[in-house]
Design a protein around this motif. Structure first.
Motif, PDB file in Angstrom:
ATOM      1  N   CYS A 157      37.564   9.384  20.115  1.00  0.00           N
ATOM      2  CA  CYS A 157      36.580  10.437  20.391  1.00  0.00           C
ATOM      3  C   CYS A 157      35.373   9.833  21.120  1.00  0.00           C
ATOM      4  O   CYS A 157      34.757   8.871  20.647  1.00  0.00           O
ATOM      5  CB  CYS A 157      36.131  11.100  19.090  1.00  0.00           C
ATOM      6  N   SER A 159      32.543  11.032  21.435  1.00  0.00           N
ATOM      7  CA  SER A 159      31.266  11.302  20.756  1.00  0.00           C
ATOM      8  C   SER A 159      31.085  10.442  19.515  1.00  0.00           C
ATOM      9  O   SER A 159      30.017   9.865  19.312  1.00  0.00           O
ATOM     10  CB  SER A 159      31.179  12.774  20.343  1.00  0.00           C
ATOM     11  N   CYS A 160      32.127  10.350  18.655  1.00  0.00           N
ATOM     12  CA  CYS A 160      31.934   9.692  17.358  1.00  0.00           C
ATOM     13  C   CYS A 160      32.853   8.495  17.140  1.00  0.00           C
ATOM     14  O   CYS A 160      32.691   7.772  16.157  1.00  0.00           O
ATOM     15  CB  CYS A 160      32.096  10.700  16.214  1.00  0.00           C
ATOM     16  N   GLU A 162      36.050   8.513  16.407  1.00  0.00           N
ATOM     17  CA  GLU A 162      37.228   8.864  15.590  1.00  0.00           C
ATOM     18  C   GLU A 162      38.496   8.765  16.455  1.00  0.00           C
ATOM     19  O   GLU A 162      38.500   9.204  17.595  1.00  0.00           O
ATOM     20  CB  GLU A 162      37.020  10.309  15.089  1.00  0.00           C
ATOM     21  N   CYS A 178      37.115  14.661  19.183  1.00  0.00           N
ATOM     22  CA  CYS A 178      37.857  15.064  17.986  1.00  0.00           C
ATOM     23  C   CYS A 178      37.503  16.493  17.604  1.00  0.00           C
ATOM     24  O   CYS A 178      36.572  17.090  18.149  1.00  0.00           O
ATOM     25  CB  CYS A 178      37.572  14.104  16.837  1.00  0.00           C
ATOM     26  N   CYS A 181      33.902  17.282  16.847  1.00  0.00           N
ATOM     27  CA  CYS A 181      32.909  17.137  17.930  1.00  0.00           C
ATOM     28  C   CYS A 181      33.177  18.059  19.106  1.00  0.00           C
ATOM     29  O   CYS A 181      32.547  17.911  20.153  1.00  0.00           O
ATOM     30  CB  CYS A 181      32.918  15.703  18.446  1.00  0.00           C
TER      31      CYS A 181
HETATM   32 ZN   LIG Z   1      34.288  13.032  17.227  1.00  0.00          ZN
END
Ligand SMILES: [Zn+2]
Length: 238
Positions: A157, A159-160, A162, A178, A181
């Motif tokens: 992911c 953004s995070c 994951e 993900c 997000c």
């Molecule tokens: Zn994420």
């Protein structure tokens, strides 16, 4: 400083100028995109013949005077890609590849990998015009993103971080996201994800195929990546 420069180049665009001249947009390995004028090229007895046309790969001598615009003083054909020109689909594929290179990169932004990618694409379309598929055009664009330094993050992911439940794609985040997000994302299915990974990782000649729905998602991912990073919109691959 004035002087002559020898280089290879692919002709991206060729525009009529004045009575008998042409302005060329060229992509070169060491200088990236450059513009040059070819004087008298539209006269019947021009020493350049018909080789200063789009999609020719040439060995050139360019004169650099005081202006930004270079002048073509000699041109030798390295490859004219004649088979590509007899096939509407392949010609369209070549036009889209050259248009994308000309728009993604400004003058004075050289990437040798982009020159090699473009020459490779023209050679593939010439060797087998039936290769001019939507998957081929998208694989070319994905590789162009990589060469430009905009390759989307596909492994986790964006953004995070994951690595599971990757369900969407966000140009703003810079890649796949993900399910937690995906607020600004659109759905990116497994087949589209696999296509992007395959297109990035394999040579252009071995780029993967995918069903139309997956290619549409992959195309949207490429478009949003370019819009976000380069603020430009390319023509759909059709
Ligand atoms: Zn994420």
């Amino acid at each position: 400083m004035p002087g002559s420069l020898k280089c290879e180049a692919v002709v991206l665009r060729s525009m009529r100028f004045g009575e008998a001249d042409r302005i060329l947009h060229l992509y070169t390995p060491d200088r990236g995109r450059v513009s040059a004028i070819a004087k008298g090229v539209r006269r019947a007895k021009s020493r350049f013949g018909g080789r200063l046309e789009p999609y020719f790969r040439l060995r050139l001598v360019l004169y650099q005077g005081r202006s930004e615009l270079l002048t073509v003083t000699a041109a030798e054909t390295l490859h004219g890609y004649p088979r590509l020109r007899e096939h509407a689909g392949a010609l369209d594929g070549a036009a889209r590849a050259c248009d994308a290179v000309g728009r993604v990169f400004d003058d004075g932004d050289p990437h040798r990998g982009v020159y090699n990618l473009l020459a490779n694409q023209l050679a593939l379309l010439d060797a087998d015009p039936a290769r001019a598929t939507r998957a081929n055009a998208l694989a070319f664009r994905v590789k162009l993103l990589l060469a430009a330094g905009f390759a989307p993050q596909l492994a986790a992911c964006a953004s995070c971080g994951e690595s599971d439940h990757l369900a969407g794609f966000s140009g703003a985040a810079g890649g796949v996201v993900c399910s937690a997000c995906e607020a600004s994302a659109f759905a990116l299915g497994q087949e589209a994800h696999d296509f992007l990974v395959g297109a990035l990782g394999r040579p252009l000649a071995e780029a993967p195929e995918a069903p139309p729905r997956a290619l549409a998602q992959a195309e949207r991912a490429i478009l949003e990546t370019l819009e976000h990073h380069a603020h430009l919109r390319l023509r759909p691959v059709g």
